[in-house]
Design a protein around this motif. Structure first.
Motif, PDB file in Angstrom:
ATOM      1  N   LYS A 404       0.841  -1.200   0.000  1.00 25.65           N
ATOM      2  CA  LYS A 404       0.000   0.000   0.000  1.00 25.65           C
ATOM      3  C   LYS A 404       0.874   1.248   0.000  1.00 25.65           C
ATOM      4  CE  LYS A 404      -3.598   2.290   2.753  1.00 25.65           C
ATOM      5  NZ  LYS A 404      -4.364   2.231   4.036  1.00 25.65           N
ATOM      6  N   VAL A 405       0.741   2.054  -1.039  1.00 24.52           N
ATOM      7  CA  VAL A 405       1.452   3.338  -1.091  1.00 24.52           C
ATOM      8  C   VAL A 405       0.694   4.322  -0.201  1.00 24.52           C
ATOM      9  CG1 VAL A 405       2.241   5.223  -2.551  1.00 24.52           C
ATOM     10  CG2 VAL A 405       2.281   2.886  -3.431  1.00 24.52           C
ATOM     11  N   VAL A 406       1.385   4.914   0.786  1.00 23.25           N
ATOM     12  CA  VAL A 406       0.710   5.768   1.763  1.00 23.25           C
ATOM     13  C   VAL A 406       1.133   7.229   1.655  1.00 23.25           C
ATOM     14  CG1 VAL A 406       0.354   3.884   3.397  1.00 23.25           C
ATOM     15  CG2 VAL A 406       2.470   5.226   3.503  1.00 23.25           C
ATOM     16  N   THR A 407       2.040   7.526   0.743  1.00 19.14           N
ATOM     17  CA  THR A 407       2.515   8.905   0.569  1.00 19.14           C
ATOM     18  C   THR A 407       1.939   9.506  -0.712  1.00 19.14           C
ATOM     19  OG1 THR A 407       4.491   7.932  -0.414  1.00 19.14           O
ATOM     20  CG2 THR A 407       4.672   8.692   1.858  1.00 19.14           C
ATOM     21  N   LYS A 408       2.128  10.815  -0.823  1.00 22.05           N
ATOM     22  CA  LYS A 408       1.651  11.500  -2.023  1.00 22.05           C
ATOM     23  C   LYS A 408       2.392  11.027  -3.264  1.00 22.05           C
ATOM     24  CE  LYS A 408       0.376  15.645   0.589  1.00 22.05           C
ATOM     25  NZ  LYS A 408       0.676  17.078   0.869  1.00 22.05           N
ATOM     26  N   ARG A 409       3.669  10.761  -3.103  1.00 29.77           N
ATOM     27  CA  ARG A 409       4.454  10.279  -4.235  1.00 29.77           C
ATOM     28  C   ARG A 409       4.538   8.760  -4.191  1.00 29.77           C
ATOM     29  NH1 ARG A 409       9.445   8.758  -6.147  1.00 29.77           N
ATOM     30  NH2 ARG A 409      10.732   8.981  -4.279  1.00 29.77           N
ATOM     31  N   ASP A 491      11.814  10.066  13.595  1.00 33.02           N
ATOM     32  CA  ASP A 491      13.260  10.311  13.560  1.00 33.02           C
ATOM     33  C   ASP A 491      14.009   9.243  12.770  1.00 33.02           C
ATOM     34  OD1 ASP A 491      12.844   8.294  15.399  1.00 33.02           O
ATOM     35  OD2 ASP A 491      13.930   9.256  17.054  1.00 33.02           O
ATOM     36  N   GLY A 492      13.557   7.993  12.838  1.00 31.01           N
ATOM     37  CA  GLY A 492      14.214   6.947  12.074  1.00 31.01           C
ATOM     38  C   GLY A 492      14.085   7.175  10.587  1.00 31.01           C
ATOM     39  N   LEU A 493      12.915   7.588  10.163  1.00 28.90           N
ATOM     40  CA  LEU A 493      12.710   7.880   8.749  1.00 28.90           C
ATOM     41  C   LEU A 493      13.523   9.094   8.322  1.00 28.90           C
ATOM     42  CD1 LEU A 493       9.831   7.510   6.472  1.00 28.90           C
ATOM     43  CD2 LEU A 493      10.492   9.882   6.861  1.00 28.90           C
ATOM     44  N   ILE A 494      13.545  10.117   9.162  1.00 20.94           N
ATOM     45  CA  ILE A 494      14.311  11.330   8.837  1.00 20.94           C
ATOM     46  C   ILE A 494      15.793  10.992   8.692  1.00 20.94           C
ATOM     47  CG2 ILE A 494      15.052  13.560   9.759  1.00 20.94           C
ATOM     48  CD1 ILE A 494      12.217  13.746  11.048  1.00 20.94           C
ATOM     49  N   SER A 495      16.292  10.091   9.528  1.00 23.26           N
ATOM     50  CA  SER A 495      17.680   9.656   9.428  1.00 23.26           C
ATOM     51  C   SER A 495      17.945   9.000   8.083  1.00 23.26           C
ATOM     52  CB  SER A 495      18.011   8.684  10.562  1.00 23.26           C
ATOM     53  OG  SER A 495      19.335   8.222  10.463  1.00 23.26           O
ATOM     54  N   ALA A 496      16.991   8.199   7.607  1.00 21.40           N
ATOM     55  CA  ALA A 496      17.134   7.555   6.304  1.00 21.40           C
ATOM     56  C   ALA A 496      17.124   8.578   5.177  1.00 21.40           C
ATOM     57  CB  ALA A 496      16.016   6.535   6.108  1.00 21.40           C
ATOM     58  N   VAL A 497      16.273   9.594   5.302  1.00 23.02           N
ATOM     59  CA  VAL A 497      16.220  10.662   4.302  1.00 23.02           C
ATOM     60  C   VAL A 497      17.542  11.413   4.266  1.00 23.02           C
ATOM     61  CG1 VAL A 497      15.124  12.849   3.689  1.00 23.02           C
ATOM     62  CG2 VAL A 497      13.713  10.901   4.441  1.00 23.02           C
ATOM     63  N   GLU A 498      18.086  11.679   5.439  1.00 23.11           N
ATOM     64  CA  GLU A 498      19.370  12.383   5.511  1.00 23.11           C
ATOM     65  C   GLU A 498      20.493  11.585   4.862  1.00 23.11           C
ATOM     66  OE1 GLU A 498      19.735  12.994   9.683  1.00 23.11           O
ATOM     67  OE2 GLU A 498      18.516  14.835   9.707  1.00 23.11           O
ATOM     68  N   VAL A 516       4.713   9.850  10.718  1.00 20.24           N
ATOM     69  CA  VAL A 516       5.777   9.341   9.855  1.00 20.24           C
ATOM     70  C   VAL A 516       5.444   9.597   8.389  1.00 20.24           C
ATOM     71  CG1 VAL A 516       7.041   7.260   9.163  1.00 20.24           C
ATOM     72  CG2 VAL A 516       6.430   7.607  11.563  1.00 20.24           C
ATOM     73  N   ILE A 517       4.190   9.393   8.013  1.00 19.25           N
ATOM     74  CA  ILE A 517       3.771   9.656   6.623  1.00 19.25           C
ATOM     75  C   ILE A 517       3.933  11.141   6.296  1.00 19.25           C
ATOM     76  CG2 ILE A 517       1.796   9.667   5.043  1.00 19.25           C
ATOM     77  CD1 ILE A 517       0.769   7.170   6.603  1.00 19.25           C
ATOM     78  N   LYS A 518       3.568  11.983   7.234  1.00 20.14           N
ATOM     79  CA  LYS A 518       3.719  13.428   7.022  1.00 20.14           C
ATOM     80  C   LYS A 518       5.183  13.795   6.812  1.00 20.14           C
ATOM     81  CE  LYS A 518       2.872  17.915   9.233  1.00 20.14           C
ATOM     82  NZ  LYS A 518       2.400  18.608  10.469  1.00 20.14           N
ATOM     83  N   ALA A 519       6.072  13.212   7.598  1.00 11.94           N
ATOM     84  CA  ALA A 519       7.501  13.490   7.439  1.00 11.94           C
ATOM     85  C   ALA A 519       7.994  13.021   6.074  1.00 11.94           C
ATOM     86  CB  ALA A 519       8.291  12.799   8.546  1.00 11.94           C
ATOM     87  N   ALA A 520       7.493  11.877   5.609  1.00 12.53           N
ATOM     88  CA  ALA A 520       7.882  11.373   4.289  1.00 12.53           C
ATOM     89  C   ALA A 520       7.389  12.316   3.188  1.00 12.53           C
ATOM     90  CB  ALA A 520       7.319   9.973   4.082  1.00 12.53           C
ATOM     91  N   ASP A 521       6.147  12.798   3.319  1.00 10.39           N
ATOM     92  CA  ASP A 521       5.610  13.727   2.323  1.00 10.39           C
ATOM     93  C   ASP A 521       6.398  15.032   2.311  1.00 10.39           C
ATOM     94  OD1 ASP A 521       3.621  12.157   1.176  1.00 10.39           O
ATOM     95  OD2 ASP A 521       2.140  12.694   2.701  1.00 10.39           O
TER      96      ASP A 521
END
Length: 537
Positions: A404-409, A491-498, A516-521
């Protein structure tokens, strides 16, 4: 209530005058029967065993001659008779038992040679229900247990490998067998019937889909004694359950020194991981260290896959285990042997590859004839103080999940391919697990940390170290990342983005999924939920 004992001491040496032989596996039977006959031992037997002995010209009496009762019900009933069990269970120097034997014309049986219907083989080779049930031996276990209980007077032999020992002991004892030997054979016999019953009860639990049976028995047959366990002060042995699922337990070792406890554990982890990749579609290689992958990749050839896997962590790969999903060829072998490697495991190996590996005499090369079915049911067990933890094998597969894709992209086509790859690998990484993947290869792995963000940071650091060796920027730039369980915080997701990840795959299910979804978007990355986690402790 316990049955009291009369405390009649067992004799040290007890003569063998009569033996009962009833075996399914007739390996060595005729030679053994001939040796017993030569020592004046009267032979009793049943069915096919009696026919085999008689065909060799060796005198043998059918059990029906002493029971005065024929075999009936397709051989199901032949030895379940007082004339047999009385001869097995009688305490020979107890006057009451002796009187009962005389009154009922029962003669003692001093040696019993039995191996059981091949239930385990039929079970694991996929026999149908009726055939499997028919291979449950009843009379055999009854005679084994009776003989083993009365080891003060009866010697029970359940393994053809012990025939020579019996003959040697009879030679040394001038026709008698010592108590210590009878005792050792009794212990071995009870272990055999316990393993047999464990196989039967396990099969019934599987067949009836009973998830938590009241009693659970596990058993195995000794394959080899280890020099030591995980550490030199620990004793260890490798036991086989009889399961035919391809892997380290069914492998043939073509060369190299004996496998250690840790080798077997790590090789199993490596082969289970590489089996996630269909060899008909892609060549795949997994390099394992301490049961965790330090590099996994796919390619158009095993050589390409190996080099991509090795590039993920060239330091940890030293002294590792290499697993391949296709036949090891010369090109891949030449690359693998360039560094110290403990074990190579593959479905097969070409003669050219075997010759290359042979130059490294201590390097173990295992071939299995196939890959384990990652979707096959099974159990996994761990010991705790005073108990066992038993669960179904984790046979979840990302290809079977409703992603399931949960982000805008949404992920691009290549990102989705790499996301599935990363989630396959994460399933085999100790929790908390973070796996970065780019172009069909791991580029950073974080394993076994107490917090998910630490695993993410370690994986990114591993990628930086690999980049320093290769002389470029970390391959986590433009990679995708998999997490074996949900991100409890953003924070874990943000670390991966960084670290440069552009897409994430994770189970989802956190109370903070929206955060977490909001941070990904906000970061402009794609995220996919699997709905299935892969904790591995």
């Amino acid at each position: 209530m316990a049955v009291s004992s009369k405390h009649i001491p067992a004799p040290d040496l007890f003569p063998v005058r009569r033996a009962l032989l009833s075996v399914s596996d007739k390996t060595g039977l005729v030679d053994f029967a001939r040796a017993l006959h030569a020592k004046g031992v009267e032979l009793l037997s049943t069915g096919g065993t009696a026919k085999s002995i008689a065909a060799a010209g060796i005198p043998v009496r059918d059990v029906s001659e002493i029971t005065n009762f024929p075999e009936i019900m397709d051989g199901r009933v032949k030895t379940l008779h007082p004339s047999v069990h009385g001869g097995l269970l009688a305490v020979r120097n107890d006057p009451e038992h002796v009187a009962a034997m005389e009154a009922h014309n029962i003669t003692g049986i001093d040696l019993v040679v039995i191996n059981l219907y091949p239930f385990e083989e039929v079970r694991y080779q996929g026999g149908d229900y009726d055939t499997t049930v028919e291979n449950i031996d009843i009379g055999g276990p009854a005679m084994i247990r009776a003989s083993a209980k009365n080891h003060a007077y009866v010697t029970i032999v359940t393994d053809p490998n012990d025939y020579d020992s019996v003959v040697a002991e009879l030679e040394a004892g001038n026709g008698s067998l010592p108590y210590a030997f009878r005792q050792r054979m009794a212990g071995k016999a009870f272990a055999r019937t316990a393993a047999y019953d464990a196989a039967i009860s396990g099969w019934f639990a599987e067949t009836t889909k009973e998830e938590a049976p009241l009693h659970r028995a596990l058993a195995g047959k000794l394959h080899s004694v280890m020099r030591y366990g995980e550490n030199p002060h620990q004793q260890a042995g490798f036991y086989l359950t009889g399961e035919t699922r391809a892997g380290v337990a069914t492998a043939t070792q073509l060369q190299g020194k004996q496998l250690s406890y840790n080798n077997i554990n790590d090789t199993d982890a490596a082969y289970e991981l590489v089996a996630e990749f269909d060899p008909a579609k892609v060549a795949a290689v997994a390099i394992i260290k301490h049961a965790n992958p330090c590099g996994v990749a796919e390619g158009t050839s095993l050589k390409e896959a190996y080099l991509k896997a090795y590039a993920c962590d060239t330091v940890s790969a030293f002294g590792g285990i290499v697993a391949l999903n296709r036949t090891l060829d010369a090109e891949a072998a030449e690359e693998i042997v360039k560094i110290f490697t403990e074990v190579i495991i593959a479905p097969d190996a070409t003669p050219e590859a075997q010759a290359i590996v042979a130059a490294k005499k201590n390097l173990r090369l295992l071939v299995t004839g196939g890959l384990p079915d990652v979707r096959a049911p099974g159990i996994a067990a761990k010991t705790v103080a005073g108990g066992l933890l038993i669960q179904n094998r984790d046979n979840g597969n990302v290809d079977d999940l409703d992603l399931k894709v949960v982000t805008k992209r949404a992920p691009t086509e290549q990102e989705m391919i790499d996301l599935k790859f990363a989630f396959r690998v994460a399933k085999h990484v100790k929790s908390n697990a973070i796996v970065y993947v780019k172009d069909g290869a791991t580029v950073g792995v974080g394993a076994g940390q107490m917090s998910r963000i630490d695993s993410s940071r370690i994986a990114a650091r591993k990628a930086e170290d690999a980049a320093a060796v290769a002389g470029g920027e970390p391959l986590t730039k433009g990679s995708v990342v998999a997490s074996d369980a949900f991100f409890p915080f953003a924070d874990g997701l943000i670390s991966a983005v960084e670290a440069g990840a552009t897409a994430v795959i994770q189970p989802g299910g956190s109370m903070r999924d929206d955060e977490v979804i909001k941070a990904a978007d906000e970061a402009g990355i794609a995220m996919v939920f699997t709905g299935m986690r892969h904790f591995r402790h």
